[in-house]
Design a protein around this motif. Structure first.
Motif, short mmCIF file in Angstrom:
data_model
loop_
_atom_site.label_atom_id
_atom_site.label_comp_id
_atom_site.label_asym_id
_atom_site.label_seq_id
_atom_site.Cartn_x
_atom_site.Cartn_y
_atom_site.Cartn_z
N ILE A 72 42.85 31.47 45.71
CA ILE A 72 41.83 32.21 45.16
C ILE A 72 40.63 32.42 46.24
O ILE A 72 40.23 33.57 46.54
CB ILE A 72 41.11 31.76 44.13
N VAL A 73 40.61 31.31 47.00
CA VAL A 73 39.61 31.69 48.28
C VAL A 73 40.24 32.69 49.09
O VAL A 73 39.41 33.29 49.79
CB VAL A 73 39.48 30.14 49.03
N GLN A 74 41.32 32.75 49.54
CA GLN A 74 41.95 33.82 50.45
C GLN A 74 41.76 35.03 49.76
O GLN A 74 41.50 35.97 50.34
CB GLN A 74 43.39 33.29 50.74
N THR A 75 42.03 35.07 48.35
CA THR A 75 41.92 36.35 47.88
C THR A 75 40.45 36.94 47.75
O THR A 75 40.04 38.12 48.34
CB THR A 75 42.28 36.23 46.16
N LEU A 76 39.47 36.07 47.85
CA LEU A 76 37.99 36.29 47.85
C LEU A 76 37.56 36.69 49.07
O LEU A 76 36.64 37.54 49.47
CB LEU A 76 37.12 35.37 47.61
N GLY A 77 38.31 36.18 50.32
CA GLY A 77 38.00 36.29 51.80
C GLY A 77 36.53 35.71 52.00
O GLY A 77 36.41 34.81 51.70
N PRO A 78 35.64 36.59 52.87
CA PRO A 78 34.35 36.30 53.14
C PRO A 78 33.46 35.99 51.85
O PRO A 78 32.30 35.36 52.20
CB PRO A 78 33.75 37.31 54.11
N ARG A 79 33.90 36.45 50.79
CA ARG A 79 32.96 36.25 49.37
C ARG A 79 33.02 34.94 48.80
O ARG A 79 32.33 34.36 47.99
CB ARG A 79 33.34 37.36 48.48
N SER A 95 28.08 38.17 45.24
CA SER A 95 28.71 38.31 46.75
C SER A 95 29.39 36.91 47.05
O SER A 95 29.74 36.88 48.10
CB SER A 95 27.79 39.00 47.61
N ARG A 96 28.77 35.81 46.52
CA ARG A 96 28.81 34.37 47.01
C ARG A 96 29.75 33.66 45.98
O ARG A 96 28.67 33.08 45.18
CB ARG A 96 27.83 33.86 47.66
N ALA A 97 30.93 33.35 46.13
CA ALA A 97 31.47 32.86 45.00
C ALA A 97 31.92 31.34 45.47
O ALA A 97 32.60 31.25 46.49
CB ALA A 97 32.79 33.67 44.58
N PHE A 98 31.62 30.26 44.74
CA PHE A 98 32.15 29.18 44.90
C PHE A 98 33.23 28.57 43.93
O PHE A 98 32.83 28.81 42.71
CB PHE A 98 30.83 28.20 44.67
N VAL A 99 34.39 28.37 44.36
CA VAL A 99 35.70 28.13 43.65
C VAL A 99 35.78 26.71 43.27
O VAL A 99 35.38 25.67 44.00
CB VAL A 99 36.82 28.60 44.57
N LEU A 100 36.22 26.35 41.86
CA LEU A 100 36.43 25.21 41.38
C LEU A 100 37.78 24.94 41.09
O LEU A 100 38.43 25.89 40.73
CB LEU A 100 35.53 25.03 40.21
N GLY A 116 49.04 39.61 37.58
CA GLY A 116 48.43 39.89 38.82
C GLY A 116 46.83 40.07 38.80
O GLY A 116 46.37 40.64 39.89
N ALA A 117 46.34 39.88 37.60
CA ALA A 117 45.08 40.37 37.22
C ALA A 117 43.93 39.40 38.22
O ALA A 117 43.24 39.91 38.49
CB ALA A 117 44.54 40.15 36.05
N ARG A 118 44.38 38.31 38.73
CA ARG A 118 43.46 37.28 39.39
C ARG A 118 43.30 38.31 40.96
O ARG A 118 42.29 37.77 41.56
CB ARG A 118 44.29 36.12 39.90
N ARG A 119 43.73 39.28 41.37
CA ARG A 119 43.87 40.00 42.58
C ARG A 119 42.55 40.97 42.20
O ARG A 119 42.24 41.57 43.33
CB ARG A 119 45.05 40.90 43.18
N SER A 120 42.16 40.92 41.10
CA SER A 120 41.05 41.87 40.94
C SER A 120 39.80 41.42 40.95
O SER A 120 38.68 41.84 40.66
CB SER A 120 41.14 42.78 39.46
N LEU A 121 39.43 40.18 41.59
CA LEU A 121 38.08 39.28 41.53
C LEU A 121 37.32 40.10 42.48
O LEU A 121 36.05 40.13 41.88
CB LEU A 121 38.49 38.06 42.40
N ASP A 122 37.60 41.01 43.40
CA ASP A 122 36.42 41.63 44.07
C ASP A 122 35.96 42.69 43.24
O ASP A 122 34.69 42.85 43.26
CB ASP A 122 37.10 42.74 45.28
N ARG A 123 36.66 43.39 42.09
CA ARG A 123 36.14 44.30 41.26
C ARG A 123 35.26 43.75 40.16
O ARG A 123 34.00 44.23 39.92
CB ARG A 123 37.18 45.08 40.61
N ASP A 138 26.08 32.66 44.36
CA ASP A 138 25.56 33.24 43.38
C ASP A 138 26.44 33.24 42.19
O ASP A 138 26.18 33.95 41.09
CB ASP A 138 24.99 34.48 43.67
N CYS A 139 27.71 32.68 42.22
CA CYS A 139 28.47 32.45 40.98
C CYS A 139 29.35 31.43 41.13
O CYS A 139 29.46 30.92 42.44
CB CYS A 139 29.22 33.72 40.71
N VAL A 140 30.22 31.03 40.03
CA VAL A 140 31.21 30.01 40.40
C VAL A 140 32.45 30.66 39.83
O VAL A 140 32.64 31.51 38.70
CB VAL A 140 31.11 28.66 39.73
N VAL A 141 33.74 30.57 40.24
CA VAL A 141 34.99 30.68 40.17
C VAL A 141 35.85 29.48 39.59
O VAL A 141 36.03 28.94 40.69
CB VAL A 141 35.68 31.85 41.18
#
Length: 358
Positions: free
Chosen positions: A54-61, A37-42, A22-29, A91-94
């Motif tokens: 992952i987009v859902q986990t990140l929410g507005p980020r 604060s602005r993650a682009f998911v690939l 479940g470590a993927r749920r720690s993305l906010d940290r 400002d980052c890619v996930v």
């Protein structure tokens, strides 16, 4: 062959590695720690569901999702993704996925210097390296740069729990290839060799358990740990004939990356074992075999891996061109690279013969 070179330097860009169910749920940290604060998911077309999760986990980020990552990191796909990333003001890619997605994230970072957070869903190990392979006009080239080393790696066994057994096996063998070649690397040292042996051990002990019970998270954790160790070896030392052949085959014939590694590995090791038998002895012992090459072939066969290049659609007529390309540029290898020997290696891999069989 020496296994220790006095004066070796251990270093590289700092990387945070997080293991856990479940470590993927720690993305906010992780974003907070890097002041992002602005993650682009690939991800790839096959893993849209994981990307959306992952987009859902990140929410507005989460500021965008690109789902067209492709094996061998074609430059045209990277350019298409770059336009989307720039428009999103990320400002980052996930990157969530295997080598295709991770390669795309690295290619974007190379051009933009954006931080990368990687969630591997295979065992390829690319996430642990400053290495990027890219394909343009049918030619695959590789480079090493700290700019492409991800800043954060999140190993969540739940992400690989549904990886099909066939893909699990070939991905695992792909990871093992980094460690096996690392043992005879021209710049091998005690640390890299110790990591290589432990990475191979993790797969030899853990992969059969995953094949028997794919949803066994404990076994998945063991093999993910092996993937990290093997990838770390790739980050520290140079590769040789095996990786050169796989990149040539993949870039020229557009072959699946992991399956190509799985098939070629025992044959490339057989070519080199005559010159590097001593440093490859730990592999033979771990596989309870008289030779590292034979043991790798037998292990792949027991795991149900593909054994012949012809099963991937390679024709015998393709082999001459691949052999020519593989010897075109000199590179370090424990045995002298000779075109006829490489061509015979490819023939054996095409047929699926067991190395060192009478």
């Amino acid at each position: 062959m020496p296994v220790f070179h006095a004066g070796f330097a251990q270093g590289g860009a700092p990387v945070r590695v997080h293991f856990g169910r479940g470590a993927r749920r720690s993305l906010d940290r992780e974003l907070d720690a890097l002041s992002l604060s602005r993650a682009f998911v690939l991800t790839t077309p096959q893993q849209v569901r994981e990307g959306e999760d992952i987009v859902q986990t990140l929410g507005p980020r989460a500021v965008g999702l690109f789902t067209d990552a492709t094996m061998h990191t074609p430059v045209d796909v990277t350019e298409a993704a770059l336009k989307r990333v720039a428009a999103s003001e990320a400002d980052c890619v996930v990157a969530v996925g295997g080598g295709s997605t991770i390669g795309l994230g690295k290619a974007i970072a190379l051009r933009t210097d954006l931080p990368q957070i990687v969630l591997p869903s295979t065992y390829a190990g690319s996430e642990a390296t400053p290495v990027l392979g890219q394909t343009e006009n049918g030619v695959k080239t590789t480079l090493r740069s700290e700019k492409v080393q991800p800043e954060v790696i999140i190993y969540d066994p739940e992400l690989v729990a549904t990886l099909p057994v066939a893909m699990t096996v070939t991905s695992g063998l792909n990871a093992m290839a980094h460690a096996v070649e690392g043992l005879y690397a021209h710049d091998a040292n005690r640390l890299s060799s110790a990591l290589a042996v432990e990475g191979i051990r993790a797969f030899v002990s853990g992969l059969p358990g995953v094949v028997t019970a794919p949803d066994n998270l404990a076994a998945r954790e063991d093999t993910l740990f092996g993937a990290w160790l093997c990838g770390t070896v790739l980050a520290q030392v140079g590769m040789a004939l095996h990786h050169k052949l796989c990149h040539t085959l993949g870039g020229t014939l557009n072959l699946p990356h992991a399956e190509t590694h799985a098939i070629v590995l025992p044959h490339a090791i057989a070519y080199n074992e005559v010159a590097a038998a001593e440093v490859l002895q730990p592999v033979a012992r771990l596989l309870d075999s008289g030779s590292a090459a034979g043991g790798l072939y037998d292990f792949a066969q027991r795991m149900g891996a593909p054994l012949a290049l012809r099963s991937l659609g390679v024709t015998e007529a393709d082999l001459d061109n691949v052999a020519d390309l593989a010897v075109l540029t000199p590179y370090p290898n424990p045995r002298r690279i000779e075109r006829n020997g490489v061509r015979q290696l490819l023939q054996d891999a095409w047929l699926g013969r067991r190395p060192f069989s009478s």
